[in-house]
Scaffold this motif. Structure first.
Motif, PDB file in Angstrom:
ATOM      1  N   TYR A 101      22.127  59.450  41.907  1.00 60.56           N
ATOM      2  CA  TYR A 101      23.279  58.612  42.270  1.00 60.56           C
ATOM      3  C   TYR A 101      24.470  58.824  41.343  1.00 60.56           C
ATOM      4  O   TYR A 101      25.588  59.082  41.827  1.00 60.56           O
ATOM      5  CB  TYR A 101      22.877  57.144  42.330  1.00 60.56           C
ATOM      6  N   PRO A 102      24.312  58.751  40.007  1.00 58.72           N
ATOM      7  CA  PRO A 102      25.470  59.068  39.166  1.00 58.72           C
ATOM      8  C   PRO A 102      25.973  60.497  39.366  1.00 58.72           C
ATOM      9  O   PRO A 102      27.181  60.759  39.285  1.00 58.72           O
ATOM     10  CB  PRO A 102      24.962  58.840  37.735  1.00 58.72           C
ATOM     11  N   LEU A 103      25.051  61.411  39.665  1.00 58.41           N
ATOM     12  CA  LEU A 103      25.468  62.794  39.935  1.00 58.41           C
ATOM     13  C   LEU A 103      26.325  62.850  41.197  1.00 58.41           C
ATOM     14  O   LEU A 103      27.348  63.553  41.244  1.00 58.41           O
ATOM     15  CB  LEU A 103      24.231  63.673  40.081  1.00 58.41           C
ATOM     16  N   PHE A 104      25.919  62.122  42.221  1.00 56.92           N
ATOM     17  CA  PHE A 104      26.697  62.047  43.453  1.00 56.92           C
ATOM     18  C   PHE A 104      28.095  61.471  43.191  1.00 56.92           C
ATOM     19  O   PHE A 104      29.094  61.957  43.727  1.00 56.92           O
ATOM     20  CB  PHE A 104      25.958  61.191  44.481  1.00 56.92           C
ATOM     21  N   LEU A 105      28.180  60.451  42.354  1.00 54.36           N
ATOM     22  CA  LEU A 105      29.464  59.809  42.083  1.00 54.36           C
ATOM     23  C   LEU A 105      30.450  60.738  41.381  1.00 54.36           C
ATOM     24  O   LEU A 105      31.656  60.658  41.629  1.00 54.36           O
ATOM     25  CB  LEU A 105      29.259  58.547  41.240  1.00 54.36           C
ATOM     26  N   VAL A 106      29.956  61.610  40.510  1.00 50.41           N
ATOM     27  CA  VAL A 106      30.873  62.433  39.715  1.00 50.41           C
ATOM     28  C   VAL A 106      31.099  63.826  40.296  1.00 50.41           C
ATOM     29  O   VAL A 106      32.044  64.510  39.898  1.00 50.41           O
ATOM     30  CB  VAL A 106      30.370  62.585  38.258  1.00 50.41           C
ATOM     31  N   HIS A 107      30.245  64.259  41.228  1.00 49.99           N
ATOM     32  CA  HIS A 107      30.311  65.673  41.610  1.00 49.99           C
ATOM     33  C   HIS A 107      31.630  66.063  42.242  1.00 49.99           C
ATOM     34  O   HIS A 107      32.161  67.148  41.975  1.00 49.99           O
ATOM     35  CB  HIS A 107      29.133  66.044  42.530  1.00 49.99           C
ATOM     36  N   HIS A 108      32.190  65.191  43.079  1.00 50.20           N
ATOM     37  CA  HIS A 108      33.464  65.518  43.724  1.00 50.20           C
ATOM     38  C   HIS A 108      34.587  65.627  42.705  1.00 50.20           C
ATOM     39  O   HIS A 108      35.465  66.500  42.821  1.00 50.20           O
ATOM     40  CB  HIS A 108      33.809  64.451  44.765  1.00 50.20           C
ATOM     41  N   ILE A 109      34.590  64.738  41.723  1.00 51.95           N
ATOM     42  CA  ILE A 109      35.626  64.762  40.695  1.00 51.95           C
ATOM     43  C   ILE A 109      35.646  66.121  40.003  1.00 51.95           C
ATOM     44  O   ILE A 109      36.699  66.757  39.846  1.00 51.95           O
ATOM     45  CB  ILE A 109      35.385  63.652  39.658  1.00 51.95           C
ATOM     46  N   VAL A 110      34.473  66.568  39.599  1.00 50.28           N
ATOM     47  CA  VAL A 110      34.364  67.831  38.878  1.00 50.28           C
ATOM     48  C   VAL A 110      34.824  68.995  39.752  1.00 50.28           C
ATOM     49  O   VAL A 110      35.599  69.859  39.317  1.00 50.28           O
ATOM     50  CB  VAL A 110      32.910  68.056  38.410  1.00 50.28           C
TER      51      VAL A 110
END
Length: 345
Positions: free
Chosen positions: A288-297
């Motif tokens: 879940y935290p990976l999903f939240l940040v992946h687009h930003i990166v």
């Protein structure tokens, strides 16, 4: 309550599919590679990794909530737990990215000043991107995408769905399935009739059915005969490898594919229960935290790297760098979220 370990496998795989798709598709968005050359990396005549992953995610969300609420369900505790699980990581990610945005993209902050302040409620509910998708500008930073907002609405409705599932689940699902089949095959006409500009793969009604389907599977799948599970696995394989397009609406086919995919992995549960599942559980909790940040990166790094890309080798290095940055940010979000959640419990 015994942990269902194939749920962890499905969550990990679905997250990997979504991240892979966004890594690849950003190359086309930034003009690094033509769309036609990228399509084979995530789709074929009958399958699209991202739409499959999203459908499986909604089924998983419904199934997990149904399993965890079978006994000792308390409305207040349910909403508190979901708030801590879904919104605290969202808030942490949002605040971190807001600081970055203020420094890197001040035009976004300038745009925010033009919005009515009361619309911050959508951000507080985790629904800002989902609301903006329907034509109302919000304070969205694209975190959690439309998916989180749609899931939040379903989360709010879950207690009512749960009651129906426990009382009249066969009748409820029969009615929901009839509505789903009609809507999925007539979706374009439905959108035209009600002036809706949301694609089928982001439709609240179609994704909501998959959420209900997950709840139903949590109750009924343990009783499904093994030969039917193998039949589902065979059907899922057909979607993956068939060179011929299967007839029917894409919305209907995607849900059927996701259903078969979900059922197929239930075959692995007995084997997974024999192994130590701690690693899978930890990796699953990290998705879940990976999903939240992946687009930003991906949004920030891929355009900046464009001048330095020359060939598949440099693109592979780019992907590895982005995955490393995602992992670091996700670990930070997870740590901060868990620290805050512990203080709020």
């Amino acid at each position: 309550m015994k942990r269902i370990r194939y749920y962890d496998i499905l969550r990990i795989m679905s997250t990997a599919f979504v991240i892979w798709y966004h890594l690849v598709i950003q190359l086309a968005v930034d003009g690094i590679a033509p769309q036609s050359a990228l399509d084979p990396f995530y789709s074929n005549a009958n399958m699209h990794l991202a739409t499959l992953a999203v459908s499986v995610f909604f089924m998983l969300s419904g199934a997990c909530q149904m399993v965890s609420s079978k006994e000792n369900f308390h409305l207040g505790n349910y909403y508190k737990k979901r708030f801590l699980t879904l919104l605290i990581p969202f808030y942490v990610t949002y605040l971190l990215y807001l600081v970055f945005t203020a420094l890197r993209h001040p035009e976004t902050i300038a745009f925010f000043r033009t919005l009515p302040k009361k619309r911050i409620i959508y951000t507080l509910l985790g629904m800002d991107e989902w609301i903006s998708m329907h034509g109302t500008p919000t304070f969205s930073l694209h975190i959690g995408e439309w998916f989180l907002g749609c899931l939040m609405v379903l989360t709010i409705l879950f207690p009512a769905f749960r009651l129906l599932m426990l009382k009249k689940r066969h009748l409820f699902m029969a009615a929901a399935t009839i509505c789903f089949v009609i809507l999925s095959t007539k979706y374009d006409a439905f959108c035209t009739r009600f002036s809706i500009a949301v694609p089928w793969n982001m439709s609240f009604f179609l994704k909501g059915y998959e959420y209900l389907l997950g709840m139903y599977l949590a109750l009924e799948l343990p009783r499904l005969p093994r030969f039917l599970r193998w039949a589902a696995a065979a059907a899922a394989l057909v979607f993956f490898i068939s060179p011929f397009r299967i007839p029917g609406s894409e919305a209907l086919k995607t849900t059927i594919f996701a259903l078969c995919f979900f059922i197929a992995f239930s075959l692995s549960e007995s084997l997974l229960q024999k192994e130590n599942g701690q690693f899978l559980a930890k990796l699953s909790s990290f998705t879940y935290p990976l999903f939240l940040v992946h687009h930003i990166v991906i949004y920030e790094i891929t355009p900046a790297a464009k001048p330095y890309l020359a060939g598949s080798g440099s693109i592979a290095i780019l992907f590895l760098v982005e995955l490393a940055v995602m992992t670091g940010l996700a670990l930070l979000v997870q740590y901060l979220s868990q620290t805050i959640a512990e203080k709020l419990r």
